[in-house]
Design an enzyme around this catalytic site. Structure first.
Site, mmCIF file in Angstrom:
data_model
loop_
_atom_site.group_PDB
_atom_site.id
_atom_site.type_symbol
_atom_site.label_atom_id
_atom_site.label_comp_id
_atom_site.label_asym_id
_atom_site.label_seq_id
_atom_site.Cartn_x
_atom_site.Cartn_y
_atom_site.Cartn_z
ATOM 1 N N GLU A 68 5.601 0.331 0.256
ATOM 2 C CA GLU A 68 5.680 1.532 -0.587
ATOM 3 C C GLU A 68 6.285 1.201 -1.942
ATOM 4 O O GLU A 68 6.883 0.139 -2.140
ATOM 5 C CB GLU A 68 6.484 2.619 0.143
ATOM 6 C CG GLU A 68 5.786 3.038 1.429
ATOM 7 C CD GLU A 68 6.433 4.220 2.131
ATOM 8 O OE1 GLU A 68 7.568 4.593 1.798
ATOM 9 O OE2 GLU A 68 5.757 4.759 3.040
ATOM 10 N N CYS A 106 -1.292 0.469 2.187
ATOM 11 C CA CYS A 106 -1.215 0.584 3.649
ATOM 12 C C CYS A 106 -1.210 -0.794 4.315
ATOM 13 O O CYS A 106 -1.671 -1.786 3.740
ATOM 14 C CB CYS A 106 -2.410 1.347 4.190
ATOM 15 S SG CYS A 106 -2.494 3.062 3.696
ATOM 16 N N GLU A 161 -3.063 -1.888 6.787
ATOM 17 C CA GLU A 161 -4.394 -2.446 7.060
ATOM 18 C C GLU A 161 -4.962 -3.148 5.836
ATOM 19 O O GLU A 161 -5.543 -4.224 5.931
ATOM 20 C CB GLU A 161 -5.361 -1.316 7.479
ATOM 21 C CG GLU A 161 -4.958 -0.572 8.741
ATOM 22 C CD GLU A 161 -4.101 0.652 8.461
ATOM 23 O OE1 GLU A 161 -3.218 0.588 7.584
ATOM 24 O OE2 GLU A 161 -4.317 1.667 9.133
ATOM 25 N N CYS A 191 -6.155 5.311 7.760
ATOM 26 C CA CYS A 191 -6.532 6.308 6.755
ATOM 27 C C CYS A 191 -7.940 6.013 6.228
ATOM 28 O O CYS A 191 -8.482 4.917 6.401
ATOM 29 C CB CYS A 191 -5.511 6.352 5.619
ATOM 30 S SG CYS A 191 -5.722 5.081 4.373
#
Ligand code: THU
Length: 144
Positions: free
Chosen positions: A53, A62, A64, A96
């Site tokens: 983040e 993310c 992935e 996501c």
């Protein structure tokens, strides 16, 4: 507790890789630590990923996608064999939509995605369960 699923030894190895990656998650804003592990075809290495983040929020990436980009940076593009995605949740956490779009660049529609938490893997789905039709400019705008 949700029921854990039986998996092959290589998927169990990837689960351990994802657990370690999740521990490295940098998620001081959401406090939602995600770990991922990706296996590519003809490549023994299991690529770890965690969410990273950023104070800008928009700079966040993310777990992935971290793993996909690591593979590309290390060995170039490849063909995804399976993915593991973990979060500290009772229910399986789904990838996501942006990560699915990135997977779509390197996977077949039946690519397996295993989801779970720190206690084990809870669910297996395939890419097409999530995204049966992807945006793909190399196939005249669509792939299904
Ligand atoms: N996150 C992932 O790492 N993977 C996903 O597929 C969904 C969301 C992260 C992004 C952010 O750091 C945190 O989860 C909360 O949205």
């Amino acid at each position: 507790m949700k029921h854990q699923i039986e998996v092959s030894p290589i998927v169990a190895d990837a689960f351990k890789v994802a657990i370690k990656a999740q521990a490295n998650s940098h998620s001081p804003y959401s406090h939602f630590a995600v770990g991922a592990a990706l296996k590519f075809k003809n490549d023994e290495f299991i690529y770890p990923g965690c969410n990273v983040e950023n104070a800008s929020y928009g700079g966040t990436i993310c777990a992935e996608r971290t793993a996909v980009f690591s593979r590309v940076a290390n060995k170039g593009k490849g063909h995804l064999e399976f993915a593991v995605v973990l979060a500290h949740t009772t229910n399986p956490t789904y990838p996501c939509a942006m990560c699915l779009q990135v997977f779509s660049e390197f996977c077949e529609v039946d690519f397996p995605i295993y989801m779970g938490n720190e206690n084990g893997l809870l669910k297996k789905m395939t890419f097409k369960d999530f995204l049966p039709h992807s945006f793909d400019t190399l196939s005249e705008g669509q792939r299904s």
